[in-house]
Motif scaffolding. Structure first.
Motif, PDB file in Angstrom:
ATOM      1  N   LEU A 154      -7.817 -25.901  42.285  1.00  0.00           N
ATOM      2  CA  LEU A 154      -6.916 -26.471  43.275  1.00  0.00           C
ATOM      3  C   LEU A 154      -5.470 -26.422  42.783  1.00  0.00           C
ATOM      4  O   LEU A 154      -5.200 -26.557  41.592  1.00  0.00           O
ATOM      5  CB  LEU A 154      -7.307 -27.919  43.571  1.00  0.00           C
ATOM      6  N   SER A 155      -4.563 -26.234  43.711  1.00  0.00           N
ATOM      7  CA  SER A 155      -3.143 -26.292  43.390  1.00  0.00           C
ATOM      8  C   SER A 155      -2.697 -27.741  43.474  1.00  0.00           C
ATOM      9  O   SER A 155      -2.859 -28.384  44.513  1.00  0.00           O
ATOM     10  CB  SER A 155      -2.358 -25.440  44.392  1.00  0.00           C
ATOM     11  N   VAL A 156      -2.145 -28.265  42.389  1.00  0.00           N
ATOM     12  CA  VAL A 156      -1.880 -29.699  42.297  1.00  0.00           C
ATOM     13  C   VAL A 156      -0.415 -29.968  41.951  1.00  0.00           C
ATOM     14  O   VAL A 156       0.123 -29.391  41.011  1.00  0.00           O
ATOM     15  CB  VAL A 156      -2.770 -30.374  41.227  1.00  0.00           C
ATOM     16  N   TYR A 157       0.195 -30.839  42.737  1.00  0.00           N
ATOM     17  CA  TYR A 157       1.483 -31.411  42.376  1.00  0.00           C
ATOM     18  C   TYR A 157       1.220 -32.793  41.793  1.00  0.00           C
ATOM     19  O   TYR A 157       0.708 -33.675  42.470  1.00  0.00           O
ATOM     20  CB  TYR A 157       2.400 -31.535  43.596  1.00  0.00           C
ATOM     21  N   GLY A 158       1.568 -32.975  40.522  1.00  0.00           N
ATOM     22  CA  GLY A 158       1.408 -34.269  39.871  1.00  0.00           C
ATOM     23  C   GLY A 158       2.712 -35.036  39.919  1.00  0.00           C
ATOM     24  O   GLY A 158       3.701 -34.623  39.306  1.00  0.00           O
TER      25      GLY A 158
END
Length: 600
Positions: A175-179
């Motif tokens: 998954l592409s994740v923005y933290g």
């Protein structure tokens, strides 16, 4: 695939009413502040049994006493608690597991995942402590399942902290994740782990760099050669991880690699760019992708096979053309590795009014998640889900209930404030009741009931004891009751962690009064020690009373969580919502998640 029917709004409202009616009377225990325990003689005011009885009946309940106490009256005629077994029974009846409003995790897993075997390529226990490993494995599985259900590839992790969940979602599930975290320190730490991970890529590149060797006569032989390379890479990565652990330990870093996910990040941009979004989305949706090693091997093994495949197809080309194509393949691989930045750590203070373009310019259909989001951040996460059409699902596990802003508590204190929206209550139903917990009760909601009663983990009793005696000294030697109460309420005058820096109660008192702006020289060391000696025989009262507060914790937490669930069910754009116990409460006391899916 469709989700089963969720709990109805009317049922949630009825359980909220059930808890409110119960807590209206029992909050008098939860709202006692430890600071006031001796100055207000709390034990003798509220409890009619010896502290040893309370400790025994809560920590070591006997079946016989439990049966005798069940159904009996908790309070005597003077409204003092005199039946601990009955008290434990009624608090248990008002706890979330017994309210019939939670969706079982196993049922949800079966609906979303079925009987498919899940092979975990990345072992969280290698990079995290036991508690965090348990949380990340369970929650990431749920998030990945709902992302697949909603046909999305992007996740926004609010309050991502050190990036444990974000990194695992990107590495294990692709998954592409923005933290998103408000702490620059955490973002810097995530970028540092990026640097570490780049070393692993260099290891990979060394292992997979094509060399000028003769073509194998049998294609299968060449294919096996590439598989062996991939295996060696995995083993090499494991070796490097162990070396990193030893290096960090030798350097004496405060955060060891057992607590920090080595595999946190790839970089600062996402993989799903315009050129490869279709391919990536298809890969993510395929059944083969889930539960396989592809989440990691997708980025390190493909080109090794592709280079060999090109060489087989073009073995009759001249050496110059073959070399050109090989270099082009290597450049493409290097570009894809550079672009394969599935986890992007960002420093940002998130509120309910935060716009998605504040996070990134290319945010698309996403799922917002939060693992132990503190105070109002959990409430803000749910409001973002409701107000942003791009957010298709949410999975939120809150914590730090004492940090919630509470609307009607301010009214009680006759303070005028235009602050809002409030962290509690959220639902129109609870707001119409104008009901509040109070900060001390919300603090009590954070107490770990299962960990204390089943795991037999002790509360930090001595530090609480010190603070309660200190309040007696402040009241009797540094001013009247109003002065001591002011000291208690003033945020900038907290004693803080002085206990851990003190060698004795006398030393503690000196340091604490100095921090509070008082002249401790007016009282002698013998006088201070005399207070300690006087209250030491009553220390068990404080221990027992805190256990009574621990027993109430699940009831107060349940009300806060049901308010959030009710808020979501009141909205028109929510298709499905549930309260799910994700974690083992002994390992992770804040174990409940609010999970919701929006209308398409």
């Amino acid at each position: 695939m469709s989700l089963s029917a969720d709990v109805g709004l009317d049922l949630v409202k009825s359980k909220i009413k059930y808890l409110i009616d119960f807590l209206d009377f029992y909050l008098k225990i939860a709202n006692v502040h430890t600071v006031d325990f001796y100055t207000k003689d709390v034990w003798n005011e509220l409890v009619a049994v010896p502290p040893e009885t309370v400790i025994s009946d809560i920590l070591y309940p006997q079946a016989e006493s439990t049966r005798e106490g069940k159904g009996g009256s908790v309070w005597d005629q003077s409204q003092k608690l005199n039946n601990v077994a009955a008290y434990m029974g009624i608090t248990r009846d008002h706890s979330l597991p017994n309210l019939g409003v939670c969706t079982p995790l196993d049922d949800l897993r079966q609906e979303l995942w079925g009987d498919q075997q899940k092979e975990m390529f990345l072992k969280t226990s290698t990079f995290m402590n036991t508690k965090k490993s348990h949380e990340v494995e369970v929650m990431s599985e749920m998030v990945a399942c709902f992302a697949k259900y909603c046909k999305i590839q992007q996740v926004i992790d609010v309050g991502s902290g050190k990036g444990y969940l974000s990194s695992y979602l990107s590495m294990q599930y692709g998954l592409s994740v923005y933290g998103i975290d408000s702490s620059t320190t955490n973002t810097i730490g995530a970028n540092e782990r990026n640097r570490k991970l780049e070393r692993y890529w260099k290891v990979y590149q060394r292992q997979t760099k094509p060399t000028q060797i003769s073509e194998p006569e049998h294609p299968k032989e060449e294919q096996m050669h590439n598989v062996e390379n991939v295996t060696q890479i995995k083993e090499q990565i494991g070796l490097v991880v162990e070396q990193e652990k030893r290096t960090e330990t030798q350097r004496g870093h405060g955060q060891s690699l057992m607590q920090t996910p080595i595999s946190t990040t790839f970089g600062d941009s996402e993989i799903y760019n315009k050129n490869n979004v279709e391919t990536s989305a298809e890969t993510f949706r395929s059944d083969e992708y889930y539960g396989s090693e592809n989440a990691f091997l997708e980025f390190i093994s493909t080109d090794a096979v592709e280079v060999a495949s090109h060489e087989r197809q073009n073995k009759y080309l001249d050496d110059k053309e073959r070399e050109r194509r090989k270099n082009a393949g290597l450049e493409a691989k290097a570009k894809r590795i550079k672009e394969a930045n599935l986890y992007s750590p960002i420093t940002l203070h998130v509120t309910s009014t935060t716009e998605l373009h504040d996070i990134a310019s290319d945010v698309k259909d996403s799922m917002v998640v939060g693992l132990h989001t503190c105070g109002d951040l959990a409430s803000s996460t749910l409001r973002i889900f409701i107000t942003k059409p791009e957010i298709k699902a949410v999975c939120s596990v809150g914590c730090c209930y004492h940090l919630l802003s509470e609307e009607f508590e301010l009214l009680d204190n006759k303070e005028v404030s235009s602050q809002g929206p409030w962290g509690f209550p959220m639902s129109q139903y609870m707001r119409s009741c104008a009901w509040h917990c109070g900060r001390n009760a919300r603090m009590s909601a954070c107490l770990p009931f299962e960990r204390v009663t089943f795991g037999h983990v002790q509360l930090p009793l001595e530090s609480l004891f010190y603070r309660a005696i200190l309040q007696v000294i402040i009241k009797e030697h540094f001013g009247n009751e109003e002065t001591s109460n002011t000291v208690q309420r003033t945020k900038v005058k907290h004693v803080g962690k002085i206990y851990f820096k003190s060698s004795s109660f006398v030393d503690y008192t000196r340091k604490a009064t100095e921090k509070l702006g008082m002249d401790s020289s007016k009282i002698s060391a013998n006088l201070i020690q005399g207070y300690y000696d006087k209250y030491m025989p009553r220390m068990k009262e404080l221990e027992a009373f805190n256990l009574l507060k621990v027993a109430l914790a699940p009831c107060i937490e349940g009300l806060i969580l049901l308010d959030r669930l009710c808020y979501l069910k009141e909205q028109q754009n929510v298709a499905w919502s549930a309260l799910v116990q994700l974690f083992d409460p002994v390992k992770s006391p804040r174990c409940y998640a609010i999970i919701d899916v929006s209308q398409e």
